[in-house]
Design an enzyme around this catalytic site. Structure first.
Site, PDB file in Angstrom:
ATOM      1  CG  HIS A 330      -2.472  -4.210  -5.766  1.00  0.00           C
ATOM      2  ND1 HIS A 330      -2.582  -4.003  -7.122  1.00  0.00           N
ATOM      3  CD2 HIS A 330      -3.440  -5.110  -5.453  1.00  0.00           C
ATOM      4  CE1 HIS A 330      -3.564  -4.750  -7.610  1.00  0.00           C
ATOM      5  NE2 HIS A 330      -4.109  -5.423  -6.618  1.00  0.00           N
ATOM      6  N   GLY A 331       0.012  -0.926  -3.541  1.00  0.00           N
ATOM      7  CA  GLY A 331       0.892  -0.517  -2.460  1.00  0.00           C
ATOM      8  C   GLY A 331       2.021   0.362  -2.944  1.00  0.00           C
TER       9      GLY A 331
END
Length: 484
Positions: A330-331
């Site tokens: 996700h990041g």
């Protein structure tokens, strides 16, 4: 180009008309038009990154052909494995450089006390949707290598599969076994399919623009000022963000699936009413299904085949690695790693306590146990989302430490940037979304709706459209998952 933008409102009908009335006589021309429209859609943000998605598509396409060719030769298994591994390494390297290099370089410098590390950073722009189309391209070559799919020679269809604009930048992450064959066969316009697609897209816009974007005002206001707010306000902020991200991402998926049906395509389901799950394992079978099934098939299962010799500890280790990787997908940040760690840890705990929970269910009754399990699952996920939303791990811990159910949050305190009228509307929209999910989880609400008088059906549609224009927040909030 965003779904909730004026540009897309012009783009979609033009593409739809050209697709069905100009290019429909030739399958290859129709697919080539899809590639052109999708590249225009993606290049509207930054045309330079079109080269990156084209390169990713070309590498995976060539890998599939090479794997298929080597398999026909004696002793070609080794070469097929090498080509597949090379394509995986190449794609993950590209993803790593653009998405993770600066994060790991900064973390390395801080770990070893390097004060001036600016020269180590690349500071390059993260291409929109790179995690989505990279995973989609990887699944193709892996499935060809596993002989689940024959390599395609139609390069136009393959490029259309990778770049198909409705799901290009935020999913669902389609498998080639599902979407690619749809580009290889002729398509005819189906009125019933198109109407169903419009209905799903309309509901997706409602979840995004009315529910998610109004919840965002409340969640952002509280998270941006969490040091000065009471514990009760922080609880409300965490709950608001949990429904913001659900309305935002499931709304995007509904829009993507609905728009795809307008063009004769069927995408996989990406959400299955996850907030009614009874445990976290079930939750991840219902939330972001295209990603959770991807990491299950291409990471957890291969990894567990090596760790199964360690018994339950091996399964636990595989789960933890898988969910930490899912979090970091996700990041690039420690907050996302902690988010994934929490998911994995809870699932391991659920596996270890399954017998105890079964005894509790028999003691208190199945219905009460199910209700309590749904509440417990939601609360665990909502707490983990604090790490997803927070700017740092320390901020997340501070946020959670200051939550106290004994402190009172006044309406004036939490009503940051929202009028009382809008708050009531947002609450009503949120309740409507939850009721919709509840009844859909009990059966096909759409089929029931189709049996109702046409006046009732169109009244519902007009009310949703009215809510969009009266209470929607057009252009104020990007889709959350575009950054991944």
């Amino acid at each position: 180009m965003l779904f909730n933008s004026f540009e897309f409102a012009l783009f979609l009908p033009v593409v739809f008309l050209l697709y069905w009335f100009v290019f429909s006589r030739s399958l290859r021309a129709q697919n080539l038009f899809v590639v052109g429209a999708s590249y225009l859609f993606y290049g509207w943000w930054d045309w330079r990154f079109l080269l990156l998605i084209a390169f990713t598509s070309l590498c995976s396409y060539a890998s599939g052909l090479l794997i298929g060719r080597f398999r026909k030769r004696r002793g070609g298994e080794r070469w097929s494995r090498a080509v597949n591994a090379g394509n995986i390494l190449l794609n993950l390297t590209i993803l790593g450089v653009f998405k993770y290099y600066d994060f790991f370089a900064a973390s390395f410098a801080e770990l070893f006390g390097i004060a001036d590390y600016d020269s180590l950073l690349l500071r390059i722009i993260l291409p929109v949707g790179i995690s989505f189309y990279t995973f989609q391209a990887l699944s193709y070559s892996i499935d060809v290598y596993r002989e689940k799919l024959a390599p395609t020679r139609d390069i136009v269809a393959f490029f259309a599969f990778i770049s198909f604009f409705p799901q290009l930048v935020a999913g669902p992450i389609e498998r080639a076994t599902n979407l690619l064959p749809q580009f290889l066969r002729p398509r005819t316009f189906d009125t019933a399919q198109a109407v169903d697609g419009l209905r799903q897209a309309l509901w997706g816009f409602f979840k995004k623009i009315v529910v998610a974007d109004n919840c965002a005002i409340l969640a952002n206001g509280i998270f941006d000022n969490y040091e000065n707010l009471s514990g009760g306000a922080l609880v409300i902020g965490a709950v608001a963000f949990s429904f913001q991200i659900y309305g935002d991402f499931s709304g995007y998926s509904d829009i993507a699936i609905g728009i795809s049906r307008l063009f004769g395509f069927s995408l996989m389901r990406n959400f299955n009413y996850p907030y009614f799950s009874r445990d976290i394992a079930e939750f991840w079978r219902r939330w972001h299904i295209s990603l959770s099934s991807w990491v299950r098939d291409y990471l957890f299962l291969p990894l567990s085949s090596f760790t199964r010799r360690w018994g339950q500890w091996g399964v636990a280790a595989s789960l933890m690695v898988t969910f930490i990787a899912l979090g970091v997908w996700h990041g690039a940040g420690w907050t996302f790693a902690v988010y994934g760690f929490i998911q994995g840890l809870v699932i391991v705990w659920e596996l270890r306590t399954e017998r105890i929970r079964n005894k509790v269910r028999k003691h208190i009754g199945g219905r009460l146990f199910a209700m309590l399990s749904v509440i417990r699952t939601y609360l665990i996920f909502a707490v983990s989302l604090v790490f997803f939303k927070a700017k740092s791990v320390s901020d997340a811990f501070y946020f959670l430490r200051n939550i106290s159910f004994q402190t009172h949050a006044s309406w004036k305190e939490i009503n940051i940037g929202m009028s009382d009228h809008i708050c009531i509307v947002a609450g009503a929209a949120l309740l409507l979304m939850l009721l919709y999910d509840f009844f859909m989880s009990k059966g096909d609400l759409h089929r029931r709706l189709e049996r109702q008088p046409i006046l009732l059906r169109w009244t519902i549609y007009y009310l949703i459209v009215f809510a969009l224009f009266a209470y929607g927040k057009f252009g104020t909030e990007n889709f959350i998952y575009l950054q991944f």
